[in-house]
Write a protein that holds these residues in place. Structure first.
Motif, PDB file in Angstrom:
ATOM      1  N   ALA A 191       0.825  -1.219   0.000  1.00 17.02           N
ATOM      2  CA  ALA A 191       0.000   0.000   0.000  1.00 17.02           C
ATOM      3  C   ALA A 191       0.857   1.266   0.000  1.00 17.02           C
ATOM      4  O   ALA A 191       0.428   2.311  -0.484  1.00 17.02           O
ATOM      5  N   LEU A 192       2.084   1.165   0.525  1.00 16.44           N
ATOM      6  CA  LEU A 192       2.944   2.353   0.593  1.00 16.44           C
ATOM      7  C   LEU A 192       3.220   2.964  -0.790  1.00 16.44           C
ATOM      8  O   LEU A 192       2.914   4.127  -1.012  1.00 16.44           O
ATOM      9  N   THR A 203     -10.405   3.895  -6.367  1.00 18.35           N
ATOM     10  CA  THR A 203     -11.618   3.171  -6.748  1.00 18.35           C
ATOM     11  C   THR A 203     -11.345   1.676  -6.869  1.00 18.35           C
ATOM     12  O   THR A 203     -12.075   0.843  -6.317  1.00 18.35           O
ATOM     13  N   VAL A 204     -10.269   1.338  -7.576  1.00 15.21           N
ATOM     14  CA  VAL A 204      -9.965  -0.079  -7.805  1.00 15.21           C
ATOM     15  C   VAL A 204      -9.651  -0.796  -6.492  1.00 15.21           C
ATOM     16  O   VAL A 204     -10.191  -1.875  -6.211  1.00 15.21           O
ATOM     17  N   THR A 205      -8.802  -0.169  -5.662  1.00 11.18           N
ATOM     18  CA  THR A 205      -8.480  -0.831  -4.393  1.00 11.18           C
ATOM     19  C   THR A 205      -9.725  -0.916  -3.506  1.00 11.18           C
ATOM     20  O   THR A 205      -9.930  -1.901  -2.809  1.00 11.18           O
ATOM     21  N   GLY A 206     -10.563   0.095  -3.582  1.00 12.38           N
ATOM     22  CA  GLY A 206     -11.801   0.073  -2.803  1.00 12.38           C
ATOM     23  C   GLY A 206     -12.708  -1.068  -3.234  1.00 12.38           C
ATOM     24  O   GLY A 206     -13.314  -1.758  -2.406  1.00 12.38           O
ATOM     25  N   LEU A 207     -12.773  -1.279  -4.550  1.00 12.76           N
ATOM     26  CA  LEU A 207     -13.637  -2.352  -5.079  1.00 12.76           C
ATOM     27  C   LEU A 207     -13.162  -3.734  -4.638  1.00 12.76           C
ATOM     28  O   LEU A 207     -13.970  -4.635  -4.422  1.00 12.76           O
ATOM     29  N   LEU A 208     -11.830  -3.866  -4.511  1.00 12.28           N
ATOM     30  CA  LEU A 208     -11.274  -5.148  -4.068  1.00 12.28           C
ATOM     31  C   LEU A 208     -11.963  -5.621  -2.786  1.00 12.28           C
ATOM     32  O   LEU A 208     -12.254  -6.802  -2.612  1.00 12.28           O
ATOM     33  N   TYR A 209     -12.217  -4.652  -1.919  1.00 13.57           N
ATOM     34  CA  TYR A 209     -12.750  -4.994  -0.611  1.00 13.57           C
ATOM     35  C   TYR A 209     -14.181  -5.506  -0.698  1.00 13.57           C
ATOM     36  O   TYR A 209     -14.654  -6.165   0.225  1.00 13.57           O
ATOM     37  N   THR A 210     -14.853  -5.205  -1.793  1.00 13.63           N
ATOM     38  CA  THR A 210     -16.257  -5.636  -1.903  1.00 13.63           C
ATOM     39  C   THR A 210     -16.377  -7.072  -2.406  1.00 13.63           C
ATOM     40  O   THR A 210     -17.449  -7.651  -2.385  1.00 13.63           O
ATOM     41  N   ILE A 211     -15.262  -7.682  -2.881  1.00 14.98           N
ATOM     42  CA  ILE A 211     -15.325  -9.086  -3.299  1.00 14.98           C
ATOM     43  C   ILE A 211     -15.523  -9.944  -2.051  1.00 14.98           C
ATOM     44  O   ILE A 211     -14.745  -9.844  -1.110  1.00 14.98           O
ATOM     45  N   SER A 222      -4.009 -10.184   1.958  1.00 17.05           N
ATOM     46  CA  SER A 222      -3.109  -9.089   1.581  1.00 17.05           C
ATOM     47  C   SER A 222      -3.834  -8.107   0.673  1.00 17.05           C
ATOM     48  O   SER A 222      -3.676  -6.893   0.785  1.00 17.05           O
ATOM     49  N   LEU A 223      -4.650  -8.684  -0.239  1.00 14.54           N
ATOM     50  CA  LEU A 223      -5.421  -7.815  -1.138  1.00 14.54           C
ATOM     51  C   LEU A 223      -6.383  -6.933  -0.343  1.00 14.54           C
ATOM     52  O   LEU A 223      -6.518  -5.743  -0.615  1.00 14.54           O
ATOM     53  N   TYR A 224      -7.063  -7.544   0.639  1.00 15.03           N
ATOM     54  CA  TYR A 224      -7.972  -6.743   1.466  1.00 15.03           C
ATOM     55  C   TYR A 224      -7.228  -5.639   2.223  1.00 15.03           C
ATOM     56  O   TYR A 224      -7.717  -4.524   2.359  1.00 15.03           O
ATOM     57  N   THR A 225      -6.047  -6.003   2.723  1.00 14.73           N
ATOM     58  CA  THR A 225      -5.268  -5.009   3.463  1.00 14.73           C
ATOM     59  C   THR A 225      -4.867  -3.861   2.538  1.00 14.73           C
ATOM     60  O   THR A 225      -4.974  -2.685   2.900  1.00 14.73           O
ATOM     61  N   VAL A 226      -4.421  -4.205   1.320  1.00 15.49           N
ATOM     62  CA  VAL A 226      -4.081  -3.166   0.345  1.00 15.49           C
ATOM     63  C   VAL A 226      -5.297  -2.283   0.102  1.00 15.49           C
ATOM     64  O   VAL A 226      -5.206  -1.057   0.049  1.00 15.49           O
ATOM     65  N   ALA A 227      -6.463  -2.938  -0.024  1.00 15.94           N
ATOM     66  CA  ALA A 227      -7.696  -2.197  -0.275  1.00 15.94           C
ATOM     67  C   ALA A 227      -7.950  -1.173   0.832  1.00 15.94           C
ATOM     68  O   ALA A 227      -8.334  -0.037   0.568  1.00 15.94           O
ATOM     69  N   LEU A 228      -7.723  -1.600   2.061  1.00 11.60           N
ATOM     70  CA  LEU A 228      -8.002  -0.696   3.186  1.00 11.60           C
ATOM     71  C   LEU A 228      -6.930   0.364   3.365  1.00 11.60           C
ATOM     72  O   LEU A 228      -7.209   1.483   3.767  1.00 11.60           O
ATOM     73  N   LEU A 229      -5.676  -0.002   3.079  1.00  9.60           N
ATOM     74  CA  LEU A 229      -4.583   0.896   3.457  1.00  9.60           C
ATOM     75  C   LEU A 229      -4.143   1.886   2.385  1.00  9.60           C
ATOM     76  O   LEU A 229      -3.561   2.911   2.700  1.00  9.60           O
ATOM     77  N   THR A 230      -4.407   1.581   1.115  1.00  9.19           N
ATOM     78  CA  THR A 230      -3.918   2.482   0.067  1.00  9.19           C
ATOM     79  C   THR A 230      -4.468   3.895   0.267  1.00  9.19           C
ATOM     80  O   THR A 230      -3.734   4.882   0.240  1.00  9.19           O
ATOM     81  N   ARG A 231      -5.760   3.973   0.495  1.00 11.61           N
ATOM     82  CA  ARG A 231      -6.377   5.277   0.698  1.00 11.61           C
ATOM     83  C   ARG A 231      -5.807   5.955   1.957  1.00 11.61           C
ATOM     84  O   ARG A 231      -5.525   7.147   1.957  1.00 11.61           O
ATOM     85  N   ILE A 279      -5.027 -17.942   1.522  1.00 11.83           N
ATOM     86  CA  ILE A 279      -5.560 -17.025   2.534  1.00 11.83           C
ATOM     87  C   ILE A 279      -4.684 -15.784   2.644  1.00 11.83           C
ATOM     88  O   ILE A 279      -5.159 -14.654   2.696  1.00 11.83           O
ATOM     89  N   ILE A 280      -3.365 -16.031   2.647  1.00 14.51           N
ATOM     90  CA  ILE A 280      -2.439 -14.903   2.823  1.00 14.51           C
ATOM     91  C   ILE A 280      -2.534 -13.913   1.661  1.00 14.51           C
ATOM     92  O   ILE A 280      -2.606 -12.699   1.855  1.00 14.51           O
ATOM     93  N   VAL A 281      -2.604 -14.453   0.442  1.00 18.27           N
ATOM     94  CA  VAL A 281      -2.707 -13.556  -0.718  1.00 18.27           C
ATOM     95  C   VAL A 281      -4.029 -12.797  -0.693  1.00 18.27           C
ATOM     96  O   VAL A 281      -4.074 -11.575  -0.889  1.00 18.27           O
ATOM     97  N   ALA A 282      -5.116 -13.512  -0.404  1.00 26.01           N
ATOM     98  CA  ALA A 282      -6.432 -12.863  -0.414  1.00 26.01           C
ATOM     99  C   ALA A 282      -6.504 -11.759   0.648  1.00 26.01           C
ATOM    100  O   ALA A 282      -6.955 -10.641   0.370  1.00 26.01           O
TER     101      ALA A 282
END
Lengths: 376, 214
Positions: free
Chosen positions: B33-34, B52-60, B88-97, B83-86
């Motif tokens: 996310a950094l 927008t894209v990272t935000g959408l990730l979280y809705t999957i 990580s995606l959620y964390t990126v979704a939350l932290l990028t913004r 699990i770790i990859v999935a």
């Protein structure tokens, strides 16, 4: 010397911030850029260290085109002070001051020693060194900002409204200390302000800029006040130009009369005798420094500080005509108090003697017609 | 209670696995996310698409993502990597913004001063902008940590053992004890992670609480 040769800055949206600026900031002097909002003064300043790149024209330092230098190297050789100091909130005071020396690869101990020395030099106690900026007052932060800019002893300093965020009393104090420091250091300084009084007080030369970034007038402060180039400059300088111009005229031959004074604690009888019939009598402290005026006829007990009329300002002997005149005008006795460099009473001067001196001296002020305006 | 005492060892193993599955993605997500947040902050045009894209990730839905992972990664269905990859995606979704907004909150004066002193962009990011963005980023990190702890338990449906397994186990046997123990353990873990992040933030921001530097 910093030279601007036909420098322009036009932004992509077509706004011209700087429109063909040509001027020189001489080595070892303070050049002030002053003007209203939108006159491109800050843009011009930031083009010197390439924080902003000029659209055309050349800025050279001692003949070297800055455009050909590495921006990071260039910046490390130029001190920079901005409003509120721009200090790093997460670094202690001493760490802030050590920033550039460490970037330049100085030994840490040497950098720290230099930083401590500079803190003292700008009038800060070294006991503040390990505090964080938010634990300091605005005035103290500003001093740290100056110390930080001086840390690697750069020959050039850029100052962007460094004193505008502090209250007037502190500002005055910082300005005085800044001038004292500059007297010792002799840096080449470009100073930006929107405050014409500050410009006139600090500048060896003042560049008045118009909206659109063109030079309206470049002159020494006394020339500027005495002979504004056009209406814009005159308006921007504001009122009382004749009077303010007196700040640059000294009065070596002022007619000073001796003034009888009493010390604090004098009895009413002593005071009456000393006054010799006059309405007002000057009071000095044990060091001979004037502290105020009393009316001996109204005294019922020994003179103490509580009785003193303190409206009068005090001028330094050999100081400016403005200070002498103000001392005379503000004194309840209409006799302006003059002191020596140690603050001891020398004598008094009357307004008419100051005026005589003004008329005899070189014509420093050429007050044009008085304009009734409100210059923002 | 007796059930818990009889199964302490098993619960502890599940607890540790749960920690691993929640924390590793937190760290990976943070590291990813950094740069994303930096780009979003640095280039105004990039901000809307990235956020927008990272935000959408979280809705999957997490279950869907867990099931999809083996297909995308070529891993086995029971692999932790899914699990770790999935997560990580959620964390990126939350932290990028959060990172982008944290960087935006750094006073412009300070960034200008740093630039003017000849601190290059990369050094400036790590020594000035990032440290000053810590309080904002930390707030986002706390949300992400709790979210991860909660989402990991869903992986029990795929047969990956961690505290969530106590829920599936209790449900299958119509037996309340493991479910209660699982909930308490998850809460405990969330609180521990939260406290850990608060403590680390405190240490990383001495200037906010007047502590003197050593």
């Amino acid at each position: 010397m910093i030279s601007f040769t036909d420098v322009t800055k036009v932004y992509p949206d077509g706004t011209t911030a700087v429109g063909g600026l040509t001027l020189e900031a001489p080595t070892g002097q303070i050049t002030v850029f002053v003007g209203p909002s939108g006159c491109g003064k800050t843009t011009s300043l930031r083009m010197i260290n390439r924080m902003i790149e000029p659209t055309s024209g050349v800025i050279a330092i001692d003949g070297r085109d800055t455009g050909s230098m590495n921006p990071t190297e260039l910046r490390r050789g130029i001190g920079y002070v901005i409003q509120s100091g721009g200090l790093f909130p997460h670094r202690t005071i001493v760490e802030n001051v050590m920033t550039v020396p460490l970037l330049l690869g100085w030994d840490k101990n040497k950098a720290r020693a230099t930083a401590m020395e500079l803190l003292e030099r700008v009038g800060l106690s070294t006991s503040l060194a390990k505090r964080y900026p938010n634990q300091l007052s605005g005035g103290q932060q500003q001093r740290v900002g100056v110390a930080r800019a001086l840390a690697s002893d750069p020959p050039i300093m850029l100052m962007d409204e460094p004193f505008s965020a502090v209250d007037p009393i502190v500002r005055d104090q910082l300005q005085d200390e800044f001038l004292r420091l500059q007297n010792e250091l002799g840096k080449t300084i470009v100073f930006v302000t929107h405050d014409i009084d500050e410009a006139v007080k600090l500048g060896d030369q003042v560049a008045v800029l118009r909206v659109g970034g063109t030079l309206a007038q470049l002159a020494t402060p006394d020339r500027l006040l005495a002979d504004p180039y056009d209406d814009f400059v005159a308006d921007f300088l504001g009122r009382d130009r004749g009077y303010r111009g007196l700040a640059f005229a000294s009065a070596p031959a002022l007619a000073i009369e001796p003034e009888t004074s009493v010390r604090l604690g004098a009895t009413p009888q002593e005071a009456l005798a000393a006054a010799a019939g006059r309405d007002w009598l000057l009071v000095v402290d044990d060091d001979g420094a004037p502290v105020g005026w009393v009316e001996p006829r109204k005294l019922r007990e020994p003179v103490s500080r509580g009785f003193l009329h303190r409206g009068g300002t005090v001028a330094r002997q050999g100081g400016s005509l403005r200070a002498a005149l103000d001392a005379a005008l503000s004194s309840p006795a209409r006799r302006g108090v003059l002191v020596d460099d140690a603050g001891r009473l020398v004598g008094t001067v009357q307004a008419r003697d100051v005026l005589t001196e003004i008329e005899r001296g070189p014509q420093v002020s050429a007050p044009a017609e008085e304009r009734i305006e409100d210059t923002p | 209670m007796t059930w818990f005492l009889d199964h302490v060892g098993q619960v502890l193993t599940l607890f540790l696995t749960h920690i691993r599955l929640a924390v590793i993605p937190l760290v990976i997500g943070m590291v990813l996310a950094l740069p994303l947040g930096w780009v979003a902050r640095r280039f105004p045009l990039a901000y809307p698409p990235i956020i927008t894209v990272t935000g959408l990730l979280y809705t999957i839905p997490s279950l869907a993502l867990f099931v999809l992972m083996p297909l995308i990664l070529g891993t086995g269905i029971l692999s932790d990597t899914n699990i770790i990859v999935a997560l990580s995606l959620y964390t990126v979704a939350l932290l990028t913004r959060t990172v982008a907004d944290g960087l935006a909150a750094v006073p412009d004066q300070v960034v200008q001063a740093a630039t003017a002193m000849g601190i290059g962009p990369l050094r400036r990011f790590f020594t000035v902008e990032l440290p000053l963005a810590v309080p904002v980023i930390s707030a986002g990190l706390r949300v992400a940590a709790v979210s991860n702890v909660s989402i990991v338990s869903v992986a029990a449906l795929l047969g990956i053992a961690q505290l969530g397994s106590l829920f599936t186990d209790g449900f299958a046997r119509q037996f309340l004890d493991p479910i209660v123990v699982g909930i308490i353990a998850c809460l405990l873990l969330a609180v521990l992670l939260d406290l850990l992040i608060i403590a680390l933030t405190w240490v990383a921001t001495p200037w906010l609480h007047g502590r003197r530097a050593a």
